[in-house]
Design a protein around this motif. Structure first.
Motif, PDB file in Angstrom:
ATOM      1  N   TRP A  22      -1.220   6.960  -6.076  1.00 43.15           N
ATOM      2  CA  TRP A  22      -0.307   6.239  -5.200  1.00 43.15           C
ATOM      3  C   TRP A  22       0.749   7.148  -4.591  1.00 43.15           C
ATOM      4  O   TRP A  22       1.510   6.723  -3.727  1.00 43.15           O
ATOM      5  CB  TRP A  22       0.362   5.095  -5.962  1.00 43.15           C
ATOM      6  N   SER A  24      -0.040   9.311  -2.623  1.00 40.24           N
ATOM      7  CA  SER A  24      -0.555   9.535  -1.264  1.00 40.24           C
ATOM      8  C   SER A  24       0.224   8.746  -0.230  1.00 40.24           C
ATOM      9  O   SER A  24       0.148   9.039   0.964  1.00 40.24           O
ATOM     10  CB  SER A  24      -2.037   9.156  -1.193  1.00 40.24           C
ATOM     11  N   THR A  25       1.002   7.730  -0.670  1.00 45.05           N
ATOM     12  CA  THR A  25       1.786   6.947   0.280  1.00 45.05           C
ATOM     13  C   THR A  25       2.946   7.750   0.864  1.00 45.05           C
ATOM     14  O   THR A  25       3.491   7.377   1.905  1.00 45.05           O
ATOM     15  CB  THR A  25       2.342   5.682  -0.389  1.00 45.05           C
ATOM     16  N   TYR A  80       4.972   3.526   8.407  1.00 43.21           N
ATOM     17  CA  TYR A  80       4.484   3.613   7.025  1.00 43.21           C
ATOM     18  C   TYR A  80       2.979   3.327   6.948  1.00 43.21           C
ATOM     19  O   TYR A  80       2.220   4.079   6.330  1.00 43.21           O
ATOM     20  CB  TYR A  80       5.259   2.626   6.165  1.00 43.21           C
ATOM     21  N   ILE A  81       2.542   2.256   7.605  1.00 42.72           N
ATOM     22  CA  ILE A  81       1.120   1.906   7.578  1.00 42.72           C
ATOM     23  C   ILE A  81       0.299   2.951   8.327  1.00 42.72           C
ATOM     24  O   ILE A  81      -0.802   3.322   7.890  1.00 42.72           O
ATOM     25  CB  ILE A  81       0.898   0.503   8.178  1.00 42.72           C
ATOM     26  N   ASN A  84      -0.217   6.087   6.185  1.00 38.30           N
ATOM     27  CA  ASN A  84      -1.175   5.855   5.094  1.00 38.30           C
ATOM     28  C   ASN A  84      -2.602   5.712   5.599  1.00 38.30           C
ATOM     29  O   ASN A  84      -3.543   6.169   4.947  1.00 38.30           O
ATOM     30  CB  ASN A  84      -0.767   4.603   4.315  1.00 38.30           C
ATOM     31  N   THR A  95      -6.834   6.379  -0.369  1.00 37.96           N
ATOM     32  CA  THR A  95      -6.491   5.466   0.728  1.00 37.96           C
ATOM     33  C   THR A  95      -5.796   4.240   0.148  1.00 37.96           C
ATOM     34  O   THR A  95      -6.441   3.294  -0.284  1.00 37.96           O
ATOM     35  CB  THR A  95      -7.751   5.053   1.505  1.00 37.96           C
ATOM     36  N   SER A  96      -4.478   4.244   0.158  1.00 36.81           N
ATOM     37  CA  SER A  96      -3.726   3.161  -0.473  1.00 36.81           C
ATOM     38  C   SER A  96      -3.842   1.855   0.308  1.00 36.81           C
ATOM     39  O   SER A  96      -3.805   0.775  -0.276  1.00 36.81           O
ATOM     40  CB  SER A  96      -2.260   3.557  -0.612  1.00 36.81           C
ATOM     41  N   THR A  97      -3.959   1.925   1.641  1.00 37.58           N
ATOM     42  CA  THR A  97      -4.026   0.708   2.447  1.00 37.58           C
ATOM     43  C   THR A  97      -5.370  -0.004   2.341  1.00 37.58           C
ATOM     44  O   THR A  97      -5.523  -1.095   2.885  1.00 37.58           O
ATOM     45  CB  THR A  97      -3.757   1.033   3.926  1.00 37.58           C
ATOM     46  N   MET A 102      -1.718  -3.034  -2.455  1.00 39.82           N
ATOM     47  CA  MET A 102      -0.769  -2.379  -1.551  1.00 39.82           C
ATOM     48  C   MET A 102      -0.468  -3.277  -0.344  1.00 39.82           C
ATOM     49  O   MET A 102       0.689  -3.588  -0.046  1.00 39.82           O
ATOM     50  CB  MET A 102      -1.368  -1.050  -1.079  1.00 39.82           C
ATOM     51  N   SER A 103      -1.506  -3.703   0.361  1.00 44.88           N
ATOM     52  CA  SER A 103      -1.314  -4.476   1.586  1.00 44.88           C
ATOM     53  C   SER A 103      -0.736  -5.860   1.298  1.00 44.88           C
ATOM     54  O   SER A 103       0.104  -6.359   2.056  1.00 44.88           O
ATOM     55  CB  SER A 103      -2.643  -4.603   2.342  1.00 44.88           C
ATOM     56  N   SER A 210      -2.313  -0.710  12.435  1.00 48.30           N
ATOM     57  CA  SER A 210      -0.869  -0.573  12.201  1.00 48.30           C
ATOM     58  C   SER A 210      -0.092  -1.401  13.213  1.00 48.30           C
ATOM     59  O   SER A 210       0.874  -2.089  12.872  1.00 48.30           O
ATOM     60  CB  SER A 210      -0.461   0.898  12.306  1.00 48.30           C
TER      61      SER A 210
END
Length: 225
Positions: A22, A24-25, A80-81, A84, A95-97, A102-103, A210
């Motif tokens: 996480w 990676s964000t 932010y989006i 990511n 890939t957190s999204t 996360m989302s 995004s």
């Protein structure tokens, strides 16, 4: 060898049994040199142009004269989006999204804040919004029920939209790359060209998603004012 197709999204990076996926964000910030924030350059001017355009668009939707500074919340959400989504296109970066944890956290926190603000400060407007103008009296109870359900599922639809789009592109790239071992050299060149085209498409999807998530959040916020 992967246990299943979705194992590419499983958290796996760790140091001393501490998961670092996480992180990676915020890894996108490390790609920017310190001079980016202090010395004007082409990248800074380009990003400033994008944020200025978003600011002009959001302030129309948010009644900026009444709620000054509210556009910066959604510009930050867009940035932010976007960071990511782009980081997830690089190899070996988590890939957190593409995860609902996360989302859904983003969309649910925004939706709850909008609802609390609307019902506390503008409860009459919120009640009026449940019944569209010109609705017959006999249909009013059904319209209230439909509007309530559609309002409740909004954070879920936002989260699923972002997660599904991120997962779909990554899975397609993974499926095609796994077939490269059994292809001849001529077909392999053709496969690489397709992969490059899909990567360009995924870059466009990262930007579009995004923007879509941010615009929808802005529209949901404007309904509470």
């Amino acid at each position: 060898m992967m246990n299943n197709l979705f194992s590419i999204f499983d958290p796996s990076t760790n140091i001393f049994n501490l998961s670092l996926n996480w992180m990676s964000t915020i890894i996108g910030l490390f790609f920017l040199p310190f001079s980016f924030w202090f010395i004007p350059n082409r990248h800074f001017i380009f990003w400033k142009f994008i944020t200025f355009k978003l600011h002009n668009e959001f302030k129309i939707l948010l009644n900026f004269n009444k709620n000054k500074g509210s556009t910066f919340i959604f510009i930050s959400l867009f940035s932010y989006i976007l960071f990511n989504n782009f980081m997830g296109l690089f190899p070996y970066i988590f890939t957190s999204t593409s995860h609902l944890s996360m989302s859904l956290s983003l969309s649910l926190s925004l939706w709850l804040s909008f609802m609390l603000f609307g019902w506390i400060n503008n409860y009459q407007h919120m009640f009026i919004h449940m019944i569209p103008q010109g609705t017959p009296s006999i249909l009013m109870p059904f319209m209230v029920l439909i509007e309530t359900i559609s309002n409740i599922i909004r954070p879920g639809t936002l989260a699923i939209r972002l997660t599904a789009n991120m997962i779909a592109g990554h899975l397609l790239l993974t499926l095609l790359s796994n077939t490269g071992n059994i292809m001849s050299s001529y077909f392999l060149i053709f496969l690489i060209i397709i992969q490059i085209i899909l990567l360009m498409l995924e870059s466009a999807v990262a930007i579009i998603q995004s923007y879509v998530i941010t615009i929808l959040s802005t529209l949901y916020s404007s309904e509470t004012n």
